[in-house]
Design an enzyme around this catalytic site. Structure first.
Site, PDB file in Angstrom:
ATOM      1  N   ARG A  89      -3.830   9.825  -1.259  1.00 35.29           N
ATOM      2  CA  ARG A  89      -2.221   9.859  -0.914  1.00 35.29           C
ATOM      3  C   ARG A  89      -1.977  11.424  -0.687  1.00 35.29           C
ATOM      4  NH1 ARG A  89       2.585   8.780  -4.949  1.00 35.29           N
ATOM      5  NH2 ARG A  89       4.323   8.364  -3.383  1.00 35.29           N
ATOM      6  N   HIS A 144       0.172  12.930   2.502  1.00 37.36           N
ATOM      7  CA  HIS A 144       1.404  13.421   2.039  1.00 37.36           C
ATOM      8  C   HIS A 144       1.439  15.007   2.595  1.00 37.36           C
ATOM      9  CE1 HIS A 144       3.892  10.725  -0.374  1.00 37.36           C
ATOM     10  NE2 HIS A 144       3.004  10.058   0.164  1.00 37.36           N
ATOM     11  N   ASN A 194       7.150  13.232  -3.224  1.00 40.61           N
ATOM     12  CA  ASN A 194       6.171  13.470  -3.668  1.00 40.61           C
ATOM     13  C   ASN A 194       5.948  13.570  -5.346  1.00 40.61           C
ATOM     14  OD1 ASN A 194       4.683  14.178  -1.190  1.00 40.61           O
ATOM     15  ND2 ASN A 194       5.274  16.048  -1.200  1.00 40.61           N
ATOM     16  N   HIS A 208      -3.532   1.429   1.162  1.00 41.45           N
ATOM     17  CA  HIS A 208      -2.929   0.945   0.284  1.00 41.45           C
ATOM     18  C   HIS A 208      -3.761  -0.246  -0.751  1.00 41.45           C
ATOM     19  CE1 HIS A 208       1.303   2.105   1.393  1.00 41.45           C
ATOM     20  NE2 HIS A 208       0.578   2.948   0.822  1.00 41.45           N
TER      21      HIS A 208
END
Length: 319
Positions: free
Chosen positions: A66, A70, A95, A192
């Site tokens: 992740r 990001h 975040n 995910h």
């Protein structure tokens, strides 16, 4: 660890699958094996560091994956998400729950000890994301390296990140803005299959005064309420129910059943423009192969190479 690999299996995946899975896309100024002469052990140092941490805490695999995502969606893949301080990406709301900074810092310290001022934090992030997927049972892919680290990090720019309630139309726009297509969207959302989210990001789907979200399988609602009581908004639950530590296609199967946790995930099944892609990746083989390809594309977003950017000596601080 559920879905974990032995040392032998982990190395075998790299030797036998890395080349077969993906024909690497080279970014401007990056290439596979960029550090082969300047820091030959770079990738093995990152890999062993990630392996050590993930075996102690399997949840870090999703955190590292992740974090790379990001990072790339804001100013490109330049490790700007790692820069500490007020009003930086790292301190911004989207975040707030990122995890794995200590893994990147440890890998960087080890690299600086043997190859000072050579390996960028941006490359460490890209390599760590790949290694995390492999440790979770996914296939490997070749990572082009040679990125430079950015020197700017602005918290408000995190608004470009996909959100938990985004419609498919909004997600398409955010991905398209980064040069990624609708298949990349669905594939990368499939990340995910590992990891968790906080109850506050989907509570309105099961506790709304207007009733529950109609896209949820009615028989799944009691379970969602059980794992997320109304008075525990920060409690974290698996994004892929029943398979949060294993990189597989259970995530897509759950969307088909109406068991998606986040609204932004479930709409990938209810929207006609993405349903066919979800169906395609119900099979493990195609998803594993295509995930690597989409990660290569994402890893090439707005790269800084050559004289642009720097090699940070400490990932959380600009030189």
């Amino acid at each position: 660890m559920k879905g974990g690999l032995s040392n032998k299996d982990f190395l075998l995946k790299f030797l036998l699958l890395a080349v077969a899975v993906v024909n690497p896309v080279h970014g401007h100024g990056t290439r596979v094996g960029f550090y082969s002469s300047t820091c030959p052990r770079a990738e093995s140092i990152v890999r062993s560091t990630v392996q050590s941490y993930v075996r102690s805490d399997p949840t870090l695999a999703a955190g590292l994956l992740r974090m790379h995502f990001h990072d790339c969606f804001v100013r490109g893949c330049d490790a700007s998400v790692l820069i500490a301080g007020s009003d930086t990406e790292r301190s911004a709301g989207p975040n707030a729950n990122l995890r794995g900074y200590e893994v990147i810092d440890d890998a960087k310290a080890k690299l600086e000890a043997v190859c000072p001022d050579v390996v960028s934090c941006a490359d460490i992030l890209a390599l760590a994301a790949r290694d995390s997927v492999v440790l979770s049972g996914g296939l490997s892919w070749q990572v082009s390296t040679g990125r430079k680290d950015g020197t700017v990090s602005i918290g408000t720019e995190t608004r470009t990140l996909p959100g938990p309630n985004d419609t498919v139309a909004v997600q398409k726009k955010k991905f398209s803005d980064k040069g990624l297509n609708i298949q990349d969207l669905v594939i990368l959302a499939g990340g995910h299959t590992i990891g968790t989210t906080a109850c506050q990001f989907f509570a309105d789907r099961i506790y709304s005064a207007n009733g529950t979200d109609s896209s949820i399988d009615p028989s799944f609602v009691p379970f969602m309420r059980q794992i997320c009581p109304q008075n525990q908004p920060t409690k974290r639950v698996a994004l892929d129910t029943g398979s949060q530590f294993k990189f597989d296609t259970s995530y897509f199967a759950n969307l088909k059943r109406g068991h998606g946790i986040l609204r932004s995930d479930q709409v990938l099944w209810t929207d006609a423009s993405t349903r066919g892609i979800v169906q395609k990746f119900l099979a493990t083989g195609p998803f594993n192969v295509e995930f690597g390809k989409s990660m290569v594309k994402m890893g090439n977003i707005e790269l800084k190479t050559g004289t642009h950017g720097e090699i940070r000596r400490k990932c959380s601080v600009i030189n």
